[in-house]
Enzyme design. Sequence first.
Site, PDB file in Angstrom:
ATOM      1  N   SER A  16       0.846  -1.195   0.000  1.00 15.56           N
ATOM      2  CA  SER A  16       0.000   0.000   0.000  1.00 15.56           C
ATOM      3  C   SER A  16       0.881   1.244   0.000  1.00 15.56           C
ATOM      4  O   SER A  16       1.672   1.447   0.931  1.00 15.56           O
ATOM      5  CB  SER A  16      -0.888   0.020   1.243  1.00 15.56           C
ATOM      6  OG  SER A  16      -1.392   1.324   1.418  1.00 15.56           O
ATOM      7  N   HIS A  41      -1.217  -1.210  -4.310  1.00 16.26           N
ATOM      8  CA  HIS A  41      -2.467  -0.910  -3.595  1.00 16.26           C
ATOM      9  C   HIS A  41      -2.554   0.604  -3.374  1.00 16.26           C
ATOM     10  O   HIS A  41      -1.642   1.214  -2.807  1.00 16.26           O
ATOM     11  CB  HIS A  41      -2.507  -1.661  -2.266  1.00 16.26           C
ATOM     12  CG  HIS A  41      -3.811  -1.546  -1.553  1.00 16.26           C
ATOM     13  ND1 HIS A  41      -4.929  -2.285  -1.913  1.00 16.26           N
ATOM     14  CD2 HIS A  41      -4.197  -0.771  -0.514  1.00 16.26           C
ATOM     15  CE1 HIS A  41      -5.935  -1.976  -1.111  1.00 16.26           C
ATOM     16  NE2 HIS A  41      -5.520  -1.037  -0.255  1.00 16.26           N
ATOM     17  N   ASP A  43      -4.724   3.652  -1.924  1.00 14.07           N
ATOM     18  CA  ASP A  43      -5.774   3.984  -0.955  1.00 14.07           C
ATOM     19  C   ASP A  43      -6.315   5.391  -1.159  1.00 14.07           C
ATOM     20  O   ASP A  43      -5.588   6.374  -1.001  1.00 14.07           O
ATOM     21  CB  ASP A  43      -5.211   3.869   0.469  1.00 14.07           C
ATOM     22  CG  ASP A  43      -5.021   2.425   0.905  1.00 14.07           C
ATOM     23  OD1 ASP A  43      -5.983   1.654   0.794  1.00 14.07           O
ATOM     24  OD2 ASP A  43      -3.909   2.079   1.347  1.00 14.07           O
ATOM     25  N   HIS A  74      -8.424   1.171  -3.926  1.00 14.96           N
ATOM     26  CA  HIS A  74      -9.307   0.919  -2.791  1.00 14.96           C
ATOM     27  C   HIS A  74      -9.988   2.244  -2.449  1.00 14.96           C
ATOM     28  O   HIS A  74      -9.365   3.141  -1.876  1.00 14.96           O
ATOM     29  CB  HIS A  74      -8.456   0.387  -1.618  1.00 14.96           C
ATOM     30  CG  HIS A  74      -9.206   0.251  -0.337  1.00 14.96           C
ATOM     31  ND1 HIS A  74      -8.573   0.018   0.868  1.00 14.96           N
ATOM     32  CD2 HIS A  74     -10.532   0.304  -0.050  1.00 14.96           C
ATOM     33  CE1 HIS A  74      -9.474  -0.056   1.833  1.00 14.96           C
ATOM     34  NE2 HIS A  74     -10.664   0.126   1.295  1.00 14.96           N
ATOM     35  N   GLY A 150      -8.787   3.987   7.196  1.00 19.22           N
ATOM     36  CA  GLY A 150      -8.458   5.395   7.411  1.00 19.22           C
ATOM     37  C   GLY A 150      -6.990   5.659   7.659  1.00 19.22           C
ATOM     38  O   GLY A 150      -6.499   6.747   7.370  1.00 19.22           O
ATOM     39  N   PHE A 151      -6.289   4.664   8.185  1.00 22.12           N
ATOM     40  CA  PHE A 151      -4.890   4.900   8.545  1.00 22.12           C
ATOM     41  C   PHE A 151      -4.048   3.642   8.347  1.00 22.12           C
ATOM     42  O   PHE A 151      -4.554   2.530   8.546  1.00 22.12           O
ATOM     43  CB  PHE A 151      -4.780   5.329  10.019  1.00 22.12           C
ATOM     44  CG  PHE A 151      -5.602   6.544  10.323  1.00 22.12           C
ATOM     45  CD1 PHE A 151      -5.111   7.820  10.051  1.00 22.12           C
ATOM     46  CD2 PHE A 151      -6.890   6.419  10.825  1.00 22.12           C
ATOM     47  CE1 PHE A 151      -5.883   8.945  10.295  1.00 22.12           C
ATOM     48  CE2 PHE A 151      -7.681   7.543  11.071  1.00 22.12           C
ATOM     49  CZ  PHE A 151      -7.173   8.811  10.798  1.00 22.12           C
ATOM     50  N   GLY A 153      -0.599   1.376   9.504  1.00 20.46           N
ATOM     51  CA  GLY A 153       0.121   1.115  10.744  1.00 20.46           C
ATOM     52  C   GLY A 153      -0.719   0.686  11.927  1.00 20.46           C
ATOM     53  O   GLY A 153      -0.262   0.740  13.067  1.00 20.46           O
ATOM     54  N   ASP A 187      -6.595  -6.527   4.164  1.00 19.92           N
ATOM     55  CA  ASP A 187      -5.974  -5.206   4.209  1.00 19.92           C
ATOM     56  C   ASP A 187      -5.915  -4.684   5.640  1.00 19.92           C
ATOM     57  O   ASP A 187      -6.956  -4.415   6.246  1.00 19.92           O
ATOM     58  CB  ASP A 187      -6.799  -4.254   3.323  1.00 19.92           C
ATOM     59  CG  ASP A 187      -6.166  -2.875   3.182  1.00 19.92           C
ATOM     60  OD1 ASP A 187      -5.069  -2.645   3.706  1.00 19.92           O
ATOM     61  OD2 ASP A 187      -6.797  -2.016   2.523  1.00 19.92           O
ATOM     62  N   GLY A 209       1.241  -2.294   3.963  1.00 19.75           N
ATOM     63  CA  GLY A 209       1.710  -0.912   3.844  1.00 19.75           C
ATOM     64  C   GLY A 209       2.948  -0.698   4.665  1.00 19.75           C
ATOM     65  O   GLY A 209       4.075  -0.700   4.165  1.00 19.75           O
TER      66      GLY A 209
HETATM   67  C1  DX5 Z   1      -6.195   1.514   5.652  1.00 18.07           C
HETATM   68  C2  DX5 Z   1      -5.719   1.186   4.280  1.00 18.07           C
HETATM   69  C3  DX5 Z   1      -4.637   0.178   4.199  1.00 18.07           C
HETATM   70  C4  DX5 Z   1      -3.348   0.567   4.885  1.00 18.07           C
HETATM   71  C5  DX5 Z   1      -2.648  -0.677   5.299  1.00 18.07           C
HETATM   72  O1  DX5 Z   1      -7.390   2.206   5.581  1.00 18.07           O
HETATM   73  O2  DX5 Z   1      -6.788   0.706   3.474  1.00 18.07           O
HETATM   74  O3  DX5 Z   1      -4.382  -0.194   2.844  1.00 18.07           O
HETATM   75  O4  DX5 Z   1      -2.495   1.317   4.078  1.00 18.07           O
HETATM   76  O5  DX5 Z   1      -1.532  -0.313   6.010  1.00 18.07           O
HETATM   77  P1  DX5 Z   1      -0.796  -1.305   7.008  1.00 18.07           P
HETATM   78  O6  DX5 Z   1      -0.331  -2.483   6.187  1.00 18.07           O
HETATM   79  O7  DX5 Z   1       0.297  -0.482   7.546  1.00 18.07           O
HETATM   80  O8  DX5 Z   1      -1.814  -1.720   8.041  1.00 18.07           O
HETATM   81 ZN    ZN Z   2      -6.406  -0.243   1.467  1.00 16.65          ZN
END
Ligand code: DX5
Ligand code: ZN
Length: 235
Positions: A16, A41, A43, A74, A150-151, A153, A187, A209
């Site tokens: 991501s 990916h 976002d 996404h 939304g975020f 990590g 995800d 991500g």
């Molecule tokens: C969250 C995103 C994810 C995010 C995953 O809303 O849709 O794609 O970037 O990040 P990690 O892998 O760090 O959880």
């Molecule tokens: Zn995503």
Amino acid sequence: MTPSTPLNPVLRLAPSILSADFARLGEEVRAIETAGADLVHFDVMDNHYVPNLTIGPLVCEAIRPHVTIPIDVHLMVEPVDALIPLFAKAGAQLISFHPEASRHVDRTLQLIREHGCKAGLVLNPATSIEWIDHVMDKLDLVLLMSVNPGFGGQKFIPATLGKLRAVRTRIDAHVAGGGQPIWLEVDGGVKIDNIAQIVAAGADTCVAGSAVFGAPDADGGYRGVMTALRRAAHP
Ligand code: DX5
Ligand code: ZN
């Protein structure tokens, strides 16, 4: 640019770019393709459906010439439909959306396919998997959120494993009955120490991500991290 042969072809890795260096995005997506990523990916957050604001079709169009692998968009936006032609034109190959963000889910899925893209539904941790039951024939992808959207990590929510197994059962029954293949993507919070459980529960595509972009200095850089994820996936 030749994508490397995956250690196991049934596992697709989708880094991501939410966790990439946005000031060097072209370079970052080239680096993950060279390192063996299967998808980019992408976002999209609108500060309405989710409490964050990210990138749109112009950025998709800007990175498109930098990679040959598919861009996996996404959409965390509400409403959904107006953005579909824009992302299709910007070079997206897969577009997924959250069903509760569209007034007419079946129509939105058709719209994505009419624009030449693969269509996916994204289910939040508390969203019922029944959303997919009546549209199986219009799905190319089911994306299960293992964090609240939304975020980057955040920590993986373990209840996703049971949901993955339930969706895997539905997809396998659909395919056994002559239906088209449907990818099962997960995800949020995917890491080296939990990817084996996630794949064993039925995922064939993993977004990562912070696990990928958060470790550029790890041994072997992005390739090292992705190889470690693939190795850990099938212990
Ligand atoms: C969250 C995103 C994810 C995010 C995953 O809303 O849709 O794609 O970037 O990040 P990690 O892998 O760090 O959880
Ligand atoms: Zn995503």
